[in-house]
Design a protein around this motif. Structure first.
Motif, PDB file in Angstrom:
ATOM      1  N   TYR A 122       0.838  -1.194   0.000  1.00  0.00           N
ATOM      2  CA  TYR A 122       0.000   0.000   0.000  1.00  0.00           C
ATOM      3  C   TYR A 122       0.879   1.252   0.000  1.00  0.00           C
ATOM      4  CZ  TYR A 122      -4.047  -2.956   1.236  1.00  0.00           C
ATOM      5  OH  TYR A 122      -5.051  -3.903   1.247  1.00  0.00           O
ATOM      6  N   PHE A 127      -0.980   2.963  -6.076  1.00  0.00           N
ATOM      7  CA  PHE A 127      -2.338   3.507  -5.962  1.00  0.00           C
ATOM      8  C   PHE A 127      -2.718   4.150  -7.302  1.00  0.00           C
ATOM      9  CE2 PHE A 127      -5.570   6.603  -4.727  1.00  0.00           C
ATOM     10  CZ  PHE A 127      -6.356   5.859  -3.862  1.00  0.00           C
ATOM     11  N   ILE A 128      -3.723   3.599  -7.952  1.00  0.00           N
ATOM     12  CA  ILE A 128      -4.140   4.136  -9.253  1.00  0.00           C
ATOM     13  C   ILE A 128      -5.007   5.376  -9.021  1.00  0.00           C
ATOM     14  CG2 ILE A 128      -5.544   3.678 -11.321  1.00  0.00           C
ATOM     15  CD1 ILE A 128      -3.087   1.976 -11.344  1.00  0.00           C
ATOM     16  N   ALA A 160     -16.993   1.132   1.514  1.00  0.00           N
ATOM     17  CA  ALA A 160     -16.094   0.006   1.824  1.00  0.00           C
ATOM     18  C   ALA A 160     -15.274  -0.396   0.602  1.00  0.00           C
ATOM     19  CB  ALA A 160     -16.926  -1.183   2.286  1.00  0.00           C
ATOM     20  N   LEU A 162     -12.803   1.003  -1.023  1.00  0.00           N
ATOM     21  CA  LEU A 162     -12.515   1.950  -2.107  1.00  0.00           C
ATOM     22  C   LEU A 162     -11.112   2.553  -2.030  1.00  0.00           C
ATOM     23  CD1 LEU A 162     -15.913   3.843  -2.555  1.00  0.00           C
ATOM     24  CD2 LEU A 162     -14.982   1.955  -3.874  1.00  0.00           C
ATOM     25  N   GLY A 163     -10.311   2.144  -1.055  1.00  0.00           N
ATOM     26  CA  GLY A 163      -8.918   2.584  -1.060  1.00  0.00           C
ATOM     27  C   GLY A 163      -8.503   3.510   0.069  1.00  0.00           C
ATOM     28  N   HIS A 166      -5.488   1.941   1.874  1.00  0.00           N
ATOM     29  CA  HIS A 166      -4.325   1.980   0.966  1.00  0.00           C
ATOM     30  C   HIS A 166      -3.701   3.392   0.993  1.00  0.00           C
ATOM     31  CE1 HIS A 166      -2.628   0.420  -3.082  1.00  0.00           C
ATOM     32  NE2 HIS A 166      -1.911   1.448  -2.700  1.00  0.00           N
ATOM     33  N   ILE A 294      -6.759  -0.420 -12.624  1.00  0.00           N
ATOM     34  CA  ILE A 294      -6.433  -1.179 -11.405  1.00  0.00           C
ATOM     35  C   ILE A 294      -6.174  -2.649 -11.760  1.00  0.00           C
ATOM     36  CG2 ILE A 294      -7.411  -2.072  -9.226  1.00  0.00           C
ATOM     37  CD1 ILE A 294      -8.729   0.737  -8.916  1.00  0.00           C
ATOM     38  N   ILE A 322     -13.459  -1.896  -4.865  1.00  0.00           N
ATOM     39  CA  ILE A 322     -12.194  -2.365  -5.453  1.00  0.00           C
ATOM     40  C   ILE A 322     -11.744  -3.682  -4.814  1.00  0.00           C
ATOM     41  CG2 ILE A 322      -9.776  -1.761  -5.898  1.00  0.00           C
ATOM     42  CD1 ILE A 322     -10.791   1.159  -6.046  1.00  0.00           C
ATOM     43  N   ARG A 323     -12.103  -3.875  -3.563  1.00  0.00           N
ATOM     44  CA  ARG A 323     -11.771  -5.151  -2.918  1.00  0.00           C
ATOM     45  C   ARG A 323     -12.447  -6.296  -3.687  1.00  0.00           C
ATOM     46  NH1 ARG A 323     -13.375  -4.096   2.087  1.00  0.00           N
ATOM     47  NH2 ARG A 323     -11.353  -3.361   2.764  1.00  0.00           N
ATOM     48  N   GLU A 375      -7.929 -10.031   5.000  1.00  0.00           N
ATOM     49  CA  GLU A 375      -7.333  -8.690   4.935  1.00  0.00           C
ATOM     50  C   GLU A 375      -7.310  -8.050   6.328  1.00  0.00           C
ATOM     51  OE1 GLU A 375      -8.735  -6.190   1.624  1.00  0.00           O
ATOM     52  OE2 GLU A 375      -8.703  -4.559   3.080  1.00  0.00           O
TER      53      GLU A 375
HETATM   54  N1  LIG Z   1      -6.836   3.394  -6.363  1.00  0.00           N
HETATM   55  C1  LIG Z   1      -6.432   2.156  -6.102  1.00  0.00           C
HETATM   56  N2  LIG Z   1      -5.404   1.624  -6.790  1.00  0.00           N
HETATM   57  C2  LIG Z   1      -5.003   0.358  -6.559  1.00  0.00           C
HETATM   58  N3  LIG Z   1      -5.546  -0.457  -5.631  1.00  0.00           N
HETATM   59  C3  LIG Z   1      -6.562   0.028  -4.908  1.00  0.00           C
HETATM   60  C4  LIG Z   1      -7.052   1.359  -5.101  1.00  0.00           C
HETATM   61  N4  LIG Z   1      -8.062   1.572  -4.231  1.00  0.00           N
HETATM   62  C5  LIG Z   1      -8.200   0.432  -3.530  1.00  0.00           C
HETATM   63  N5  LIG Z   1      -7.312  -0.495  -3.930  1.00  0.00           N
HETATM   64  C6  LIG Z   1      -7.167  -1.866  -3.405  1.00  0.00           C
HETATM   65  O1  LIG Z   1      -8.462  -2.326  -3.011  1.00  0.00           O
HETATM   66  C7  LIG Z   1      -8.385  -3.073  -1.796  1.00  0.00           C
HETATM   67  C8  LIG Z   1      -9.315  -2.449  -0.752  1.00  0.00           C
HETATM   68  O2  LIG Z   1      -8.815  -1.160  -0.420  1.00  0.00           O
HETATM   69  P1  LIG Z   1      -8.791  -0.578   1.084  1.00  0.00           P
HETATM   70  O3  LIG Z   1      -8.602  -1.667   2.072  1.00  0.00           O
HETATM   71  O4  LIG Z   1      -7.812   0.543   1.111  1.00  0.00           O
HETATM   72  O5  LIG Z   1     -10.286  -0.050   1.184  1.00  0.00           O
HETATM   73  P2  LIG Z   1     -10.988   0.758   2.365  1.00  0.00           P
HETATM   74  O6  LIG Z   1     -11.653   1.927   1.721  1.00  0.00           O
HETATM   75  O7  LIG Z   1     -10.043   1.046   3.463  1.00  0.00           O
HETATM   76  O8  LIG Z   1     -12.078  -0.293   2.838  1.00  0.00           O
HETATM   77  P3  LIG Z   1     -12.800  -0.481   4.289  1.00  0.00           P
HETATM   78  O9  LIG Z   1     -13.590   0.751   4.540  1.00  0.00           O
HETATM   79  O10 LIG Z   1     -13.670  -1.682   4.080  1.00  0.00           O
HETATM   80  O11 LIG Z   1     -11.723  -0.700   5.312  1.00  0.00           O
HETATM   81  C9  LIG Z   1      -6.922  -3.054  -1.362  1.00  0.00           C
HETATM   82  O12 LIG Z   1      -6.305  -4.247  -1.785  1.00  0.00           O
HETATM   83  C10 LIG Z   1      -6.343  -1.867  -2.138  1.00  0.00           C
HETATM   84  O13 LIG Z   1      -4.962  -2.043  -2.432  1.00  0.00           O
END
Ligand SMILES: Nc1ncnc2c1ncn2[C@@H]1O[C@H](COP(=O)(O)OP(=O)(O)OP(=O)(O)O)[C@@H](O)[C@H]1O
Length: 459
Positions: A122, A127-128, A160, A162-163, A166, A294, A322-323, A375
């Motif tokens: 991360y 990060f895209i 949830a 969405l990154g 990360h 992605i 994205i997950r 995760e």
């Molecule tokens: N812009 C992006 N580029 C590349 N990978 C991404 C991107 N956004 C999310 N991901 C990937 O998607 C997966 C979920 O992202 P992340 O855990 O950061 O979400 P979150 O918003 O924190 O979710 P939650 O609220 O459920 O904790 C991770 O594996 C992350 O690397």
């Protein structure tokens, strides 16, 4: 031994330069590798736990390149590179000679990132950036470049998967890399709550002072998923004082949540106003182009070459998270390996038939629950489905069993099948274990609560 250790960074950089390894692939695959041992020309390399399932890929793509480069740089006539997982590293020896060597090979930055529980993947490079997150990414980078200066707190919100996590880890990595003295601490609000519960249970002042010292004597505090502290009175109170203490000392605070402060209905006003002091940035659903980008990045990082048709099929049909997008990609690849078939559109359609429903309704599947649990506990899906018996894996495995039953009423047989072909009696035992533990363990109750909200935010 010394020569390989001393030159390890140089060896990696030479592989990168001589064989044209891109930055992302380098940071993902080569940079995390540590020399564990060198004996009789056998160089044993420790692979971080998250990448253990991909040892095959390391063997295929990088083993030979490393062997050639090690010989070139150290003057050894021949050598054999062997990759091992942390579980295979013999415990007894780790504490003596080899441990000293491994930690010498580990740079100070890596050690600090590991201590801060940061996922090495991360980072900003992986990060895209798309229309859905470019403001949040720019804000995150600005904060990473001058913490405590411009936007304090930085509040990142979005649905949830969405990154948000990360992006938060990317900030923490960046600060640790650029400021050797910075004290950076990343926690989920669940970890903060559980630690506080434990401290209060200990009931002595010194434990409380330690807790406060830990959270108030730092430069950057990142708290993920703050929505889970709402309604937990002692946690809110403690967090309020932590926030004030850090903010008044101009220390950077970064918070994430599923909603903006104004929409967090039962958030106390004192928090709402504080969260709005700095900058609020949102991450929304990724558009088609971002989803494609992605998936392409994932393909590149994992060394696959998949037809555009399959990538488009996944990007067109998985839109909400994205997950889930990554999960769908993994499922297609796993199916191709298992069935020993090429990745075709037909195979992808078959593999994803439970996830992509014709009426586009969100379907929670056992696979999705297992991936969220993996995760959450920083282990891999392969670990949960495998045979490892360490408590770090067994407990999350049983939690996954419990949640599959509790949330979607999956049959014991299907749960067993999805978790590495386990017998239904093993599943039943796992579920009972969690049910009994829930009666007496506040921390576990808090964690299960958090996981349920992650898996089904509308539930
Ligand atoms: N812009 C992006 N580029 C590349 N990978 C991404 C991107 N956004 C999310 N991901 C990937 O998607 C997966 C979920 O992202 P992340 O855990 O950061 O979400 P979150 O918003 O924190 O979710 P939650 O609220 O459920 O904790 C991770 O594996 C992350 O690397």
């Amino acid at each position: 031994m010394d020569k390989v250790i001393e030159n390890w960074d140089k060896i990696l950089q030479t592989v990168k330069a001589d064989y044209d390894v891109g930055d992302v692939a380098f940071n993902t695959w080569l940079k995390p590798l540590k020399v564990y041992d060198v004996r009789n020309h056998v160089i044993t390399i420790l692979v971080p736990s998250e990448q253990v399932v991909l040892i095959n890929l390391l063997n295929k793509k990088y083993k030979l390149l490393l062997q050639v480069t090690i010989c070139e740089i150290t003057g050894m006539e021949e050598c054999e590179v062997k990759f091992i997982s942390p579980d295979e590293a013999p415990k007894k020896e780790v504490s003596s000679y080899d441990n000293a060597s491994a930690s010498t090979a580990m740079s100070d930055i890596d050690r600090r990132c590991e201590e801060a529980h940061l996922n090495p993947k991360y980072i900003f490079d992986t990060f895209i950036v798309g229309n859905n997150n470019k403001f949040a990414q720019a804000a995150a980078l600005a904060v990473a470049e001058s913490p405590g200066d411009t936007y304090n707190p930085l509040f990142i919100y979005g649905g949830a998967g969405l990154g948000k996590t990360h992006l938060m880890h990317s900030i923490a990595h960046y600060i640790i890399e650029h400021d050797e003295n910075s004290k950076v601490l990343y926690v989920t609000s669940e970890e903060f709550t559980n630690e506080l519960i434990e401290t209060i249970r200990n009931g002595n002042n010194s434990a409380m002072s330690k807790f406060r010292e830990k959270y108030r004597n730092i430069d950057v505090l990142l708290v993920d998923d703050i929505q889970f502290i709402i309604g937990k009175e002692s946690t809110q109170e403690e967090f309020f004082h932590t926030f004030n203490s850090l903010h008044s000392a101009k220390k950077q605070i970064i918070i994430s949540s599923d909603k903006p402060p104004k929409d967090m209905e039962i958030l106390e006003e004192r928090f709402r106003s504080r969260f709005e002091w700095g900058l609020i940035a949102d991450i929304t659903l990724p558009d088609y182009e971002t989803r494609m980008a992605i998936l392409h990045k994932k393909e590149e990082m994992e060394g696959y070459n998949i037809s555009e048709e399959v990538i488009k099929y996944i990007a067109t049909n998985i839109k909400s998270n994205i997950r889930e997008l990554e999960g769908a990609f993994n499922k297609v690849m796993a199916s191709s390996k298992l069935e020993k078939k090429e990745v075709t559109l037909e195979l992808a359609e078959q593999a994803l038939k439970d996830i992509i429903s014709p009426n586009e309704q969100k379907v929670i599947t056992p696979d999705y629950i297992i991936s969220v649990v993996a995760e959450h506990y920083h282990v891999t899906v392969a670990d949960l489905c495998g045979n490892k018996r360490s408590s770090k894996i067994v407990m999350p495995r049983q939690i996954a069993m419990y949640l599959c039953r509790d949330i979607i009423d999956t049959s014991l047989k299907t749960i067993g099948k999805n978790l590495g072909d386990r017998d239904h009696t093993t599943v039943m035992h796992g579920i009972e274990k969690i049910e009994n533990e829930l009666k007496v363990n506040d921390n576990l109750r808090n964690s299960i609560d958090t996981l349920k909200k992650k898996i089904n935010p509308q539930g």
